[in-house]
Structures are given as structure tokens and as C-alpha cells.
Design an enzyme around this catalytic site. Structure first.
Site, mmCIF file in Angstrom:
data_model
loop_
_atom_site.group_PDB
_atom_site.id
_atom_site.type_symbol
_atom_site.label_atom_id
_atom_site.label_comp_id
_atom_site.label_asym_id
_atom_site.label_seq_id
_atom_site.Cartn_x
_atom_site.Cartn_y
_atom_site.Cartn_z
ATOM 1 N N GLU A 1 30.247 38.839 39.843
ATOM 2 C CA GLU A 1 30.446 37.537 39.219
ATOM 3 C C GLU A 1 29.469 36.500 39.537
ATOM 4 O OE1 GLU A 1 31.791 39.220 41.876
ATOM 5 O OE2 GLU A 1 32.590 37.884 43.233
ATOM 6 N N HIS B 1 37.552 40.854 34.771
ATOM 7 C CA HIS B 1 37.654 40.991 36.126
ATOM 8 C C HIS B 1 36.747 39.788 36.612
ATOM 9 C CE1 HIS B 1 38.133 42.383 40.514
ATOM 10 N NE2 HIS B 1 36.635 42.204 40.529
ATOM 11 N N GLU B 2 35.311 40.358 36.048
ATOM 12 C CA GLU B 2 34.390 39.456 36.627
ATOM 13 C C GLU B 2 34.436 37.883 36.028
ATOM 14 O OE1 GLU B 2 32.670 40.512 38.923
ATOM 15 O OE2 GLU B 2 32.918 42.851 38.367
ATOM 16 N N HIS C 1 36.715 35.956 38.298
ATOM 17 C CA HIS C 1 36.240 35.239 39.510
ATOM 18 C C HIS C 1 35.785 33.824 39.283
ATOM 19 C CE1 HIS C 1 36.173 38.304 42.746
ATOM 20 N NE2 HIS C 1 35.406 39.275 41.884
ATOM 21 N N GLU D 1 39.366 39.148 45.719
ATOM 22 C CA GLU D 1 39.198 40.309 44.902
ATOM 23 C C GLU D 1 40.866 40.645 44.622
ATOM 24 O OE1 GLU D 1 36.931 41.451 43.515
ATOM 25 O OE2 GLU D 1 35.149 40.951 44.660
ATOM 26 N N ASP E 1 30.716 45.006 53.843
ATOM 27 C CA ASP E 1 31.093 45.844 52.919
ATOM 28 C C ASP E 1 32.120 46.743 53.112
ATOM 29 O OD1 ASP E 1 28.927 44.314 51.418
ATOM 30 O OD2 ASP E 1 27.483 45.629 51.618
ATOM 31 N N TYR F 1 41.701 44.837 46.883
ATOM 32 C CA TYR F 1 41.826 44.672 45.224
ATOM 33 C C TYR F 1 43.257 44.986 45.030
ATOM 34 C CZ TYR F 1 36.807 44.859 44.601
ATOM 35 O OH TYR F 1 35.167 44.401 44.592
HETATM 36 N N1 BES Z 1 32.361 41.075 43.506
HETATM 37 C C1 BES Z 1 32.507 42.322 43.405
HETATM 38 C C2 BES Z 1 31.441 43.223 43.517
HETATM 39 C C3 BES Z 1 31.112 43.211 45.187
HETATM 40 C C4 BES Z 1 32.064 43.240 45.984
HETATM 41 C C5 BES Z 1 29.914 43.481 45.672
HETATM 42 C C6 BES Z 1 31.713 43.247 47.383
HETATM 43 C C7 BES Z 1 29.524 43.171 46.793
HETATM 44 C C8 BES Z 1 30.485 43.063 47.899
HETATM 45 C C9 BES Z 1 32.993 42.353 41.725
HETATM 46 O O1 BES Z 1 33.840 41.357 41.477
HETATM 47 C C10 BES Z 1 33.772 43.693 41.669
HETATM 48 O O2 BES Z 1 34.775 43.562 42.195
HETATM 49 N N2 BES Z 1 33.322 44.700 41.012
HETATM 50 C C11 BES Z 1 34.092 46.101 40.786
HETATM 51 C C12 BES Z 1 34.545 46.206 39.347
HETATM 52 C C13 BES Z 1 36.080 45.827 39.240
HETATM 53 C C14 BES Z 1 36.381 45.864 37.963
HETATM 54 C C15 BES Z 1 36.800 46.472 40.361
HETATM 55 C C16 BES Z 1 33.225 47.088 40.644
HETATM 56 O O3 BES Z 1 31.645 46.698 40.927
HETATM 57 O O4 BES Z 1 33.380 48.282 40.756
HETATM 58 ZN ZN ZN Z 2 35.571 41.262 41.866
#
Ligand code: BES
Ligand code: ZN
Length: 606
Positions: free
Chosen positions: A280, A304-305, A308, A327, A382, A390
């Protein structure tokens, strides 16, 4: 015990916010308020080279040392800028390397200085950068570079205070080889010429994990007045077609949660090694190309993005222990956008698939990772990127929605965003806001015990709202009849099944499914060769469990081509259990194509 927990959870006096366990920065004493970044992008040496100016707020008048976060940076010089504008060399030392946090950069700062300039160079192995040779791009003509700063990788390409509680405005100048376009997470000018010299400005204060840069052979296509998509020329038309609903989704989000505050909303399609589905980055969401299915069936990811832009970018988790506030809220808002844009049935199916993922993942997680409020001190942030933040987070908000009703809950969420806009929040802030804005005004709807069970409990509470999508019930009935030989697959209108129905059909295939049945299914739905990444992924995962070998060669090809961690990590994990040799041989080929973040997780697995 429960009652005691409930009291603790809802305690009225917030304690002083603890320091961010994932940053060395002394932002309580000296805090960055603005940054100017000036970097040259060198594909030959795979380095970024230049300087950053940090403008500071002195919160403690006695502070004489500025502490920054770095990882694998070469610091060439540090200057302090004195009150009269003079640049004087400043003393600095780099602390010992910590595997997770990197190294603290300690700069001695004179009393009359509130600005430093750091000259530095990034490492070719920087964890937040991926340098791609032309072969790994769609066009195969030019190299590509992109950043991924969340959660704590910004420090591998800019020395700064790398904590989500620290917000700053920034400007940047980026130089690149001519012909390549640089884009940053700021208001980009769609018609910039690719002359190799770019300037950017982010006027809203943002946290460091939202700093982003991409450089490659990128072209632009408009989607609406304030939105558009950047992609390599090969993908541009398909991308513009896939993301045609973007402007409508922005309008839906605005109608629910207030004005979109970031100016433009553009998308940027990255090469397939991008480790995430989406990121995002403000004004400029970064996306995996695997979201382009051809039928717009995976665009919940855009919802989703986009979400954010309120939850996360506007109202930010104070540190990564409160990741669910980013999230969980975003997953909830995503689902509301999906419902308004595509209808209740599609939104229900998406939610039910997520609930299933959560229920499957929970037992595999250490107890401490099954709570919404995390304690990640000493660990990698992470690790908190699980379905708990989520989907359990989303279900907590959905519980509140159902108990209080949308007419009460929607304005509550909007007020949460408005009152905390451009701020950092933690779980206690949310609980205090919940108590004063909802619980006290509408007593008797949710108990303290119920709230505590969600926030501190290690399971999905039995009273959590669960989804039973009507179309999934129909799919379940058909699957059962087909498996029992009472129905012929060819006689079913499988062509009309939505992506989510296909995934649900696949995920529900029982252990007894025969090889012949799998082959029939594969032939009828072209699963092994599916161009839809989510369907292909669900199929390969089931194929491993059911030992359906014809899917292995196409799966191997998928693993070479796509580096999205959400796909490759579960596939390699499942393969390692029963087919370790195949997994190792496949990974030997795919590893060079993967992002450092993805490599790190799979190296550990192997
Ligand atoms: N911000 C996240 C990606 C992220 C989280 C990167 C933690 C590094 C550390 C992004 O918004 C996200 O949640 N992406 C998901 C997509 C979503 C539809 C669940 C993904 O990458 O799968
Ligand atoms: Zn996210």
C-alpha cells in the site's frame, strides 16, 4: 480469570507507550520531521548512492546524540548543519550488527544543529531492494529495481528512524539511466519524460515503511481522473483492463470512510518476483502481476491496498505488535468495498475463504502469535504477518458491526480514522475509543469478556461471526454428488463458476479423491495450466496432498516464474514433507528469481 482479563483490557488509564522494539531510534529526544533523499540508481554495481538530509525536531533540549536505523549500509560521511547554515563533519559510530535490527548509527550532534546530512551507499544484498536483470522482467530488455520497505527494510536503503510511530514529509531526487522511469510513493506526474532525472514530493507525513521506489521500463495508462496504472509495455493493456473498477472502488471507500486524502491513486505492476500480492505505498500501490487473471476476479487485492489509504497509511500501528490495527481494519474495509462493488455473494465467499485459512493456520502458530495483541520483541516483525492480524482482526470488527448495526458502527469507524488521521495508534488506544464511543453509549451489546477473548485469547472465539456463503453450499453438494458418481462433471455448467467457487471446490476435495477423478477435474477445468494464480495455487497445494503427479511439472514451472511468498512458501512447505528431493531441485532453479525476503524464508525451510 476471564473477568480479570476483561478489566485489564478495558482499563481506563492508558500506560505510557513503550518504545518500538524494532527500532534503535531515539525519536523521543530527536525526531525526524522531514527528509530529502538524493540517490543515483546504479544497475551495474547494484547500489543506490547519494545522501539523505534529515530535519529534526529537538524534543529533549539536552540531546546530543541522534540514533538512526541502518542495515548493510556503507556510511561515507556525516555532516551536521549548524544554525548559521554551515556543514561541519560530525562524529558517528555504527553499532554491532543485530540479525533482525541491523546496526544503530549514532551521530554526535552539536547543540545548535537540527539537521544532518548522511552520504552513503546501499549494499547489492540490501534486504529492501530487488535488482532484477532484464531476463526477469516481462519485456526482457531492461533491468528493474524495486523497494519493499515494510516492515523494517527501509533502513537497508535509507538511514533513518525506521519506526511506524515516526512520521515525516519528504522530497527526493532520483537519477537513473536514460529511458527508464522512476516512480515513488508520492504524487507522480503521469506524463513525466523518461529522461533519467526525477523529483518527488510527499507533503503528507508518512512512516518510513511507506517509502518506496521502482525503476524500470514503465508506461502509464489512465484509469480515471485521479487514478492510473504503470506497467511494462507488455502488460499495460491487460492491466488497464483488469483494474477498470479502481475509480469506483475509491468512491465507495470515500462514501463509507471519508475523503481520499492522498491526491492521486495509481497502481504499479511489478515483475513476478514481487514477494507480496500488493503493498500500500501511498499514492502508488505496488502489485504482483499475478493479480491480472484476465477476468477481474482477483481485484479484491486492489480494494485491500486502497483500504490502507485509511487503515494503516492514515492511522498507523504504533509498532508491529499492533499490526492487526493495520491489517484487520484493512481486511474489514476491503470486504465492505467488495460487497458494495460486487455484491454480497462475492463478498461472503471471499470472507469464508479467509475464515477457512485462519482456522487452518491457527493450530500451526505458536500461542503468542495467535493473539491480536502481539509481543514480537526479540523476533522478526514479519512473523506477525499471519491470518490472525488479517482475518481474526477482521472478524473482531465484523462482530462489532453485527452487534451494533452498520448505522452505528460505520460512523464509529469513520470517526476512528478522522480522529487519528496522520497519527500512530496501539491496541489500548482502540480499546479506549471503543469503550467511550460504542460500549458506554450502547451498553449490553458486547461484553468485556468477549472483547478480551478476541484481543488476548489464543483461539478464534466460538461466538465469532462465521460465514456460510450460499453458493459454497451449492458447490459442496455438487462435489459430494460428483465424488459419489451420481453426477457427471461434464453435465455441470462449471464454466459459469466464479474463481472463488473453483477454489472452494478444490479446497474441499477429500483424501479419498481418486487419481482418475482428479484427472477428469483437471481436464474439465484446465487446472494445472490455469492462468489464474489463486486457482493454480489452490490446485497445486491439493495436488501435493493427494499426490496427483501430473500437476507437478506445471507447478515446477509456476514456482520458477512467480515469487509471491504467499504462494511459494506454502507450496515448498508442503513439498518438503513428502517430496523433499523435488522441492530442493525446484528451489535450486527458482531461487535466483526470488526476492531476498522470499529467499530468506525458503532458505530457512530447506
Ligand atoms: N502491507 C501488506 C503487505 C506486507 C505486510 C508487507 C507485512 C510486508 C510486511 C499488504 O497490504 C498486504 O496485506 N498484502 C496481501 C494482500 C491481501 C489481499 C491480503 C498480500 O501480499 O498477500
Ligand atoms: Zn494489507
Amino acid at each position: 480469570m476471564r473477568a480479570l482479563l476483561a478489566c485489564l483490557v478495558l482499563a481506563a488509564t492508558p500506560v505510557l507507550a513503550a518504545p518500538d522494539p524494532h527500532s534503535y531510534a531515539n525519536s523521543d529526544a530527536l525526531r525526524m520531521r522531514h527528509a530529502h533523499i538524493d540517490l543515483a540508481v546504479d544497475f551495474e554495481s547494484r547500489t543506490l548512492h547519494g545522501f539523505v538530509d534529515l530535519h529534526l525536531d529537538r524534543r529533549d533540549p539536552a540531546a546530543r546524540e541522534l540514533v538512526l536505523d541502518t542495515r548493510a549500509l556503507t556510511i561515507e560521511s556525516v555532516h551536521a548543519v549548524h544554525a548559521d547554515g554551515r556543514y561541519a563533519p560530525a562524529r558517528f559510530v555504527l553499532g554491532n550488527e543485530d540479525r533482525i535490527l541491523g546496526r544503530a548509527l549514532r551521530i554526535t550532534l552539536p547543540a545548535d544543529s537540527e539537521r544532518v546530512r548522511v552520504h552513503y551507499r546501499s549494499s547489492p544484498q540490501a534486504s529492501g531492494l530487488q535488482w532484477l536483470p532484464p531476463e526477469l522482467t516481462a519485456g526482457k530488455r531492461h533491468p528493474f529495481l524495486f523497494t519493499q520497505s515494510q516492515a523494517i527494510h527501509a533502513r537497508s536503503w535509507v538511514p533513518l528512524q525506521d519506526s511506524p510511530a515516526v512520521r515525516f514529509t519528504w522530497t527526493a531526487r532520483i537519477t537513473t539511466p536514460k529511458g527508464l522511469l522512476a516512480r515513488m510513493a508520492a504524487n507522480n506526474h503521469p506524463h513525466d519524460a523518461a529522461d533519467g532525472d526525477y523529483r518527488f514530493e510527499m507533503r503528507q507525513p508518512v512512516p518510513s515503511y511507506l517509502l518506496a521506489l521502482a525503476v524500470g521500463e514503465l508506461k502509464f495508462a489512465p484509469l480515471g481522473d485521479r487514478s492510473g496504472v504503470y506497467a511494462e509495455p507488455e502488460l499495460l493493456e491487460a492491466a488497464a483492463h483488469e483494474f477498470a473498477d479502481t475509480e469506483r472502488m475509491i468512491e465507495i471507500a470515500e462514501s463509507l470512510y471519508g475523503r481520499y486524502r492522498w491526491g492521486r491513486y495509481d497502481l504499479l505492476v511489478l515483475p513476478a518476483s514481487f514477494p507480496f500480492g500488493g503493498m500500500e505505498n501511498p499514492c502508488l500501490t505496488f502489485l504482483t502481476p499475478t493479480v491480472i487473471a484476465g477476468d477481474r476476479s482477483l481485484v479484491e487485492l486492489i480494494a485491500h491496498e486502497l483500504a490502507h489509504s485509511w487503515s494503516g497509511n492514515l492511522v498507523t500501528n504504533r509498532d508491529w505488535n499492533h499490526f492487526w490495527l493495520n491489517e484487520g481494519f484493512t481486511t474489514y474495509v476491503e470486504n465492505r468495498i467488495a460487497e458494495a462493488a460486487f455484491g454480497v455473494e462475492r463478498a461472503d465467499m471471499g470472507r469464508q475463504l479467509a475464515e477457512r485459512d485462519l482456522v487452518e493456520e491457527l493450530p500451526t502458530l505458536a500461542p503468542a502469535l495467535r493473539r491480536l495483541r502481539l509481543d514480537l520483541a526479540g523476533g522478526d516483525p514479519d512473523e506477525g504477518m499471519t491470518e490472525v492480524a488479517y482475518t481474526k482482526g477482521m472478524l473482531f470488527l465484523r462482530l462489532l458491526e453485527l452487534r451494533f448495526g452498520r448505522e452505528t458502527f460505520d460512523p464509529f469507524v469513520r470517526k476512528w480514522f478522522d480522529e487519528h488521521a496522520f497519527g500512530a495508534v496501539d491496541t489500548d488506544d482502540f480499546l479506549a475509543f471503543l469503550r467511550s464511543e460504542l460500549l458506554e453509549r450502547h451498553p449490553g451489546k458486547v461484553s468485556g469478556e468477549e472483547i478480551a477473548a478476541f484481543i488476548e485469547g489464543e483461539d478464534l472465539p466460538a461466538f465469532a461471526p462465521r460465514t456460510h456463503a450460499s453458493r459454497f453450499a451449492a458447490i459442496d453438494a455438487l462435489r459430494t454428488e460428483w465424488l459419489a458418481g451420481r453426477r457427471d462433471l461434464g453435465a455441470l455448467d462449471t464454466g459459469a463458476w466464479a474463481t472463488q467457487e473453483r477454489i472452494h471446490f478444490i479446497e474441499g476435495l477429500p483424501a479419498e479423491t481418486t487419481a482418475a477423478q482428479l484427472a477428469t477435474l483437471d481436464a474439465q477445468l484446465a487446472l494445472s495450466r490455469s492462468g489464474n494464480s489463486e486457482i493454480a495455487f489452490a490446485w497445486y497445494l491439493r495436488a501435493i496432498a493427494l499426490d496427483y503427479r501430473p500437476a507437478f511439472a506445471p507447478m515446477d514451472e509456476f514456482l520458477q516464474r512467480i515469487g509471491r511468498r504467499k504462494f511459494v512458501l506454502p507450496l515448498y512447505t508442503a513439498l518438503m514433507r513428502a517430496h523433499a528431493d523435488f522441492a530442493r531441485a525446484s528451489y535450486a532453479k527458482s531461487r535466483p528469481n526470488y526476492h531476498p525476503i522470499t529467499r530468506a524464508s525458503i532458505d530457512e525451510l530447506m
